[in-house]
Scaffold this motif. Structure first.
Motif, mmCIF file in Angstrom:
data_model
loop_
_atom_site.group_PDB
_atom_site.id
_atom_site.type_symbol
_atom_site.label_atom_id
_atom_site.label_comp_id
_atom_site.label_asym_id
_atom_site.label_seq_id
_atom_site.Cartn_x
_atom_site.Cartn_y
_atom_site.Cartn_z
ATOM 1 N N ALA A 20 0.832 -1.203 0.000
ATOM 2 C CA ALA A 20 0.000 0.000 0.000
ATOM 3 C C ALA A 20 0.862 1.246 0.000
ATOM 4 O O ALA A 20 1.968 1.265 0.535
ATOM 5 N N MET A 21 0.369 2.316 -0.618
ATOM 6 C CA MET A 21 1.088 3.584 -0.636
ATOM 7 C C MET A 21 0.071 4.704 -0.549
ATOM 8 O O MET A 21 -1.120 4.513 -0.803
ATOM 9 N N SER A 22 0.533 5.901 -0.212
ATOM 10 C CA SER A 22 -0.366 7.048 -0.097
ATOM 11 C C SER A 22 -0.869 7.466 -1.469
ATOM 12 O O SER A 22 -0.237 7.199 -2.481
ATOM 13 N N GLY A 23 -2.018 8.140 -1.517
ATOM 14 C CA GLY A 23 -2.634 8.544 -2.772
ATOM 15 C C GLY A 23 -1.761 9.502 -3.562
ATOM 16 O O GLY A 23 -1.238 10.474 -3.030
ATOM 17 N N LYS A 24 -1.604 9.242 -4.859
ATOM 18 C CA LYS A 24 -0.815 10.066 -5.754
ATOM 19 C C LYS A 24 -1.600 10.331 -7.031
ATOM 20 O O LYS A 24 -2.671 9.790 -7.256
ATOM 21 N N LYS A 25 -1.014 11.173 -7.883
ATOM 22 C CA LYS A 25 -1.586 11.421 -9.196
ATOM 23 C C LYS A 25 -0.789 10.636 -10.239
ATOM 24 O O LYS A 25 0.408 10.422 -10.081
ATOM 25 N N ALA A 26 -1.474 10.229 -11.300
ATOM 26 C CA ALA A 26 -0.826 9.478 -12.370
ATOM 27 C C ALA A 26 -1.471 9.851 -13.694
ATOM 28 O O ALA A 26 -2.594 10.361 -13.732
ATOM 29 N N MET A 27 -0.750 9.581 -14.787
ATOM 30 C CA MET A 27 -1.277 9.817 -16.122
ATOM 31 C C MET A 27 -1.204 8.533 -16.926
ATOM 32 O O MET A 27 -0.194 7.820 -16.877
ATOM 33 N N ALA A 28 -2.276 8.231 -17.644
ATOM 34 C CA ALA A 28 -2.325 7.011 -18.447
ATOM 35 C C ALA A 28 -1.461 7.153 -19.687
ATOM 36 O O ALA A 28 -1.630 8.096 -20.468
ATOM 37 N N LEU A 29 -0.539 6.230 -19.863
ATOM 38 C CA LEU A 29 0.319 6.230 -21.048
ATOM 39 C C LEU A 29 -0.345 5.499 -22.207
ATOM 40 O O LEU A 29 -0.071 5.809 -23.371
ATOM 41 N N ASP A 50 -5.713 9.967 -6.440
ATOM 42 C CA ASP A 50 -5.818 9.015 -5.326
ATOM 43 C C ASP A 50 -5.309 7.633 -5.733
ATOM 44 O O ASP A 50 -5.931 6.606 -5.450
ATOM 45 N N VAL A 51 -4.160 7.628 -6.414
ATOM 46 C CA VAL A 51 -3.590 6.369 -6.880
ATOM 47 C C VAL A 51 -2.862 5.673 -5.740
ATOM 48 O O VAL A 51 -2.098 6.294 -5.001
ATOM 49 N N GLU A 52 -3.101 4.385 -5.611
ATOM 50 C CA GLU A 52 -2.441 3.589 -4.585
ATOM 51 C C GLU A 52 -2.147 2.198 -5.132
ATOM 52 O O GLU A 52 -2.823 1.723 -6.053
ATOM 53 N N ALA A 53 -1.127 1.568 -4.604
ATOM 54 C CA ALA A 53 -0.734 0.237 -5.051
ATOM 55 C C ALA A 53 -1.621 -0.813 -4.406
ATOM 56 O O ALA A 53 -1.927 -0.755 -3.218
ATOM 57 N N VAL A 54 -2.029 -1.785 -5.226
ATOM 58 C CA VAL A 54 -2.798 -2.932 -4.726
ATOM 59 C C VAL A 54 -1.886 -4.146 -4.592
ATOM 60 O O VAL A 54 -1.936 -4.868 -3.607
ATOM 61 N N ASN A 55 -1.065 -4.374 -5.607
ATOM 62 C CA ASN A 55 -0.016 -5.394 -5.541
ATOM 63 C C ASN A 55 1.124 -4.961 -6.453
ATOM 64 O O ASN A 55 1.178 -3.806 -6.877
ATOM 65 N N ASN A 56 2.007 -5.867 -6.777
ATOM 66 C CA ASN A 56 3.178 -5.506 -7.578
ATOM 67 C C ASN A 56 2.847 -5.188 -9.032
ATOM 68 O O ASN A 56 3.687 -4.634 -9.743
ATOM 69 N N TRP A 58 -0.722 -4.245 -10.097
ATOM 70 C CA TRP A 58 -1.963 -3.472 -10.244
ATOM 71 C C TRP A 58 -2.018 -2.311 -9.261
ATOM 72 O O TRP A 58 -1.565 -2.414 -8.118
ATOM 73 N N TRP A 59 -2.575 -1.199 -9.748
ATOM 74 C CA TRP A 59 -2.832 -0.038 -8.914
ATOM 75 C C TRP A 59 -4.315 0.302 -8.951
ATOM 76 O O TRP A 59 -5.032 -0.126 -9.861
ATOM 77 N N ARG A 60 -4.730 1.086 -7.988
ATOM 78 C CA ARG A 60 -6.114 1.555 -7.924
ATOM 79 C C ARG A 60 -6.115 3.072 -7.973
ATOM 80 O O ARG A 60 -5.257 3.733 -7.382
ATOM 81 N N GLY A 61 -7.104 3.646 -8.687
ATOM 82 C CA GLY A 61 -7.202 5.094 -8.777
ATOM 83 C C GLY A 61 -8.573 5.546 -9.232
ATOM 84 O O GLY A 61 -9.435 4.725 -9.547
ATOM 85 N N THR A 62 -8.742 6.867 -9.276
ATOM 86 C CA THR A 62 -10.022 7.473 -9.656
ATOM 87 C C THR A 62 -9.795 8.402 -10.836
ATOM 88 O O THR A 62 -8.859 9.219 -10.829
ATOM 89 N N ASN A 63 -10.650 8.280 -11.858
ATOM 90 C CA ASN A 63 -10.505 9.124 -13.045
ATOM 91 C C ASN A 63 -11.257 10.437 -12.887
ATOM 92 O O ASN A 63 -11.843 10.721 -11.824
ATOM 93 N N GLY A 64 -11.271 11.254 -13.935
ATOM 94 C CA GLY A 64 -11.912 12.563 -13.865
ATOM 95 C C GLY A 64 -13.419 12.514 -13.702
ATOM 96 O O GLY A 64 -14.031 13.488 -13.253
ATOM 97 N N LYS A 65 -14.042 11.395 -14.073
ATOM 98 C CA LYS A 65 -15.489 11.247 -13.925
ATOM 99 C C LYS A 65 -15.903 10.720 -12.562
ATOM 100 O O LYS A 65 -17.088 10.551 -12.290
#
Length: 229
Positions: A20-29, A50-56, A58-65
């Motif tokens: 697990a990691m703290s929420g971050k921002k990411a951009m889809a490549l 609010d991006v966070e690691a789930v495992n090695n 996969w990550w979890r995050g929220t999009n603009g919608k």
């Protein structure tokens, strides 16, 4: 066969908490199509919060919608100062649209990922993140060496040369005469020197008379000019 990342639903809870990691921002490549309910569709260039690691894998995050789900971490790049690969300086101005950033010539850009030889992901001086053409920038040797903690004399010379070539050139000062009072009334005359070398009495007398005459002529022309204005 191409290896597919393990879906988070099959990961044990203990492993999830370990990465697990703290929420971050990411951009889809790259674009990603969800195959399961818990997965999240990605569009190329889309920003995620609010991006966070789930495992090695996969990550979890929220999009603009506002939709939240998991996605492969290799499909995105984390927008974080700790994730900066290197710094570059813009050789040319670039105006980006959509998932691309804009910058001016000489502006410093922080590189976050090298997607291909032609396109990189970075953050400009306005703190905007996105794609930009790699051929429009050169390496900022000074900043990169400072970041690594070492800098040789050769690197200093390369950094100075790169900064001079990338920095916008100042416009040359306009040396033409643009006075609004004299340009329309071109009256030319030579102003005599006031400090005349004194050698002999005769020279002083001749120079004095010539200087007085020249100054009188000068003042007369100035009065003529003032009357015209």
């Amino acid at each position: 066969a191409r290896r597919r990342a393990v879906c988070p639903s099959r990961v044990r809870p203990a492993a999830q908490h370990a990465v697990a990691m703290s929420g971050k921002k990411a951009m889809a490549l790259f674009a990603f199509s969800a195959r399961k309910k818990q997965e999240l569709d990605l569009k190329k260039g889309e920003m995620l919060r609010d991006v966070e690691a789930v495992n090695n894998d996969w990550w979890r995050g929220t999009n603009g919608k506002g939709a939240t789900g998991v996605f492969p971490k290799t499909y995105v790049v984390l927008i974080d100062k700790k994730n900066i690969k290197k710094y570059v300086i813009a050789k040319y101005p670039f105006e980006g649209k959509g998932d691309k950033i804009s910058f001016k010539k000489g502006e410093k850009v922080a590189v976050l990922a090298e997607v291909s030889k032609e396109w990189w992901v970075g953050t400009n001086a306005s703190n905007e993140s996105g794609l930009f053409p790699a051929t429009y920038v050169i390496e900022d040797v000074r900043s990169n060496a400072r970041q690594n903690g070492t800098m040789t004399s050769k690197q200093l010379q390369e950094a100075a040369k790169a900064a001079r070539s990338a920095a916008p050139r100042a416009k040359a000062a306009d040396e033409t005469f643009t006075s609004a009072t004299l340009k329309d009334f071109p009256i030319t005359f030579n102003m005599p020197r006031r400090n005349v070398p004194k050698t002999t009495a005769k020279y002083q007398s001749d120079e004095g008379r010539e200087g007085d005459a020249a100054r009188a002529e000068c003042h007369a022309k100035l009065k003529e000019l003032a009357a015209l204005l």
